[in-house]
Design a protein around this motif. Structure first.
Motif, mmCIF file in Angstrom:
data_model
loop_
_atom_site.group_PDB
_atom_site.id
_atom_site.type_symbol
_atom_site.label_atom_id
_atom_site.label_comp_id
_atom_site.label_asym_id
_atom_site.label_seq_id
_atom_site.Cartn_x
_atom_site.Cartn_y
_atom_site.Cartn_z
ATOM 1 N N ALA A 111 27.323 -23.118 49.352
ATOM 2 C CA ALA A 111 28.014 -22.149 50.212
ATOM 3 C C ALA A 111 28.355 -20.884 49.432
ATOM 4 N N SER A 112 28.907 -21.022 48.228
ATOM 5 C CA SER A 112 29.263 -19.836 47.446
ATOM 6 C C SER A 112 28.009 -19.091 46.988
ATOM 7 N N ARG A 113 26.923 -19.822 46.704
ATOM 8 C CA ARG A 113 25.667 -19.171 46.316
ATOM 9 C C ARG A 113 25.112 -18.343 47.478
ATOM 10 N N CYS A 114 25.153 -18.908 48.687
ATOM 11 C CA CYS A 114 24.675 -18.180 49.876
ATOM 12 C C CYS A 114 25.507 -16.918 50.113
ATOM 13 N N GLY A 147 24.811 -12.444 49.906
ATOM 14 C CA GLY A 147 24.991 -11.556 51.054
ATOM 15 C C GLY A 147 25.059 -12.233 52.407
ATOM 16 N N MET A 148 24.983 -13.560 52.440
ATOM 17 C CA MET A 148 25.118 -14.271 53.712
ATOM 18 C C MET A 148 26.572 -14.196 54.177
ATOM 19 N N ASP A 149 26.751 -14.136 55.501
ATOM 20 C CA ASP A 149 28.108 -14.085 56.049
ATOM 21 C C ASP A 149 28.689 -15.475 56.271
ATOM 22 N N PRO A 153 25.269 -9.966 61.595
ATOM 23 C CA PRO A 153 25.651 -10.991 60.623
ATOM 24 C C PRO A 153 24.445 -11.831 60.200
ATOM 25 N N ILE A 154 24.480 -12.312 58.969
ATOM 26 C CA ILE A 154 23.416 -13.159 58.441
ATOM 27 C C ILE A 154 24.002 -14.536 58.160
#
Length: 169
Positions: free
Chosen positions: A19-22, A26-28, A6-7
């Motif tokens: 948060a939505s941009r991260c 591809g961030m988890d 996980p990232i």
């Protein structure tokens, strides 16, 4: 095979669209600094559990490839390993610099097939001594959780000292 790692994003940017941009990149998961220790711990535990769910904490083929497939000898190695690993965990918790202890434990963890535990030891060993206390504490917490998983796996195999014959020289 190995599950995907996980990232997690850790940023000082507290804007609500961050948060939505991260997650879009591809961030988890996403955390905003400063992160309270309880939030960091809960997040790491959740993702560690998801990443390792269903996967055995020990690859049972590694040790037999090194020492042969005598069940009594394998049991003796595993019981010795978990005893010394638990001692090492206690030592890590008491020292200001756990890197040397992690270094010693890394190779034996990998030799018995506790590959993820060995990776966590390597992360502790390679962390700068002056890294922030929260990150160091989080590394030790994740290490402790994985050590418990390995210990439960070893315990579930049914090995006991009474079942391992003493070597007569």
């Amino acid at each position: 095979g190995r599950s995907r790692i996980p990232i997690l994003a850790l940023t000082a940017n507290a804007l609500k669209d961050e948060a939505s941009r991260c997650k879009a990149t591809g961030m988890d998961d996403y955390l905003t600094k400063p992160v309270p220790m309880q939030i960091l711990d809960a997040t790491l535990q959740r993702w560690l559990t998801l990443a390792t769910a269903g996967a055995s904490p020990v690859d049972s083929q590694v040790l037999p490839a090194l020492i042969g497939d005598d069940p009594a000898l394998i049991g003796e190695f595993m019981l010795d390993f978990i005893a010394s690993a638990n001692d090492a965990a206690g030592e890590m918790a008491l020292t200001a610099d756990p890197r040397g202890v992690a270094h010693r434990l890394k190779s034996s963890a990998r030799a018995v097939g506790a590959i993820h535990l060995g990776e966590l030891c390597e992360a502790i060993e390679n962390a700068p001594l002056d890294s922030d206390a929260a990150a160091a504490s989080a590394r030790l917490a994740v290490f402790g959780t994985e050590l418990e998983r390995v210990g439960r796996w070893i315990g579930a195999q049914g090995w006991s000292r009474a079942a391992v014959p003493e070597t007569v020289v």
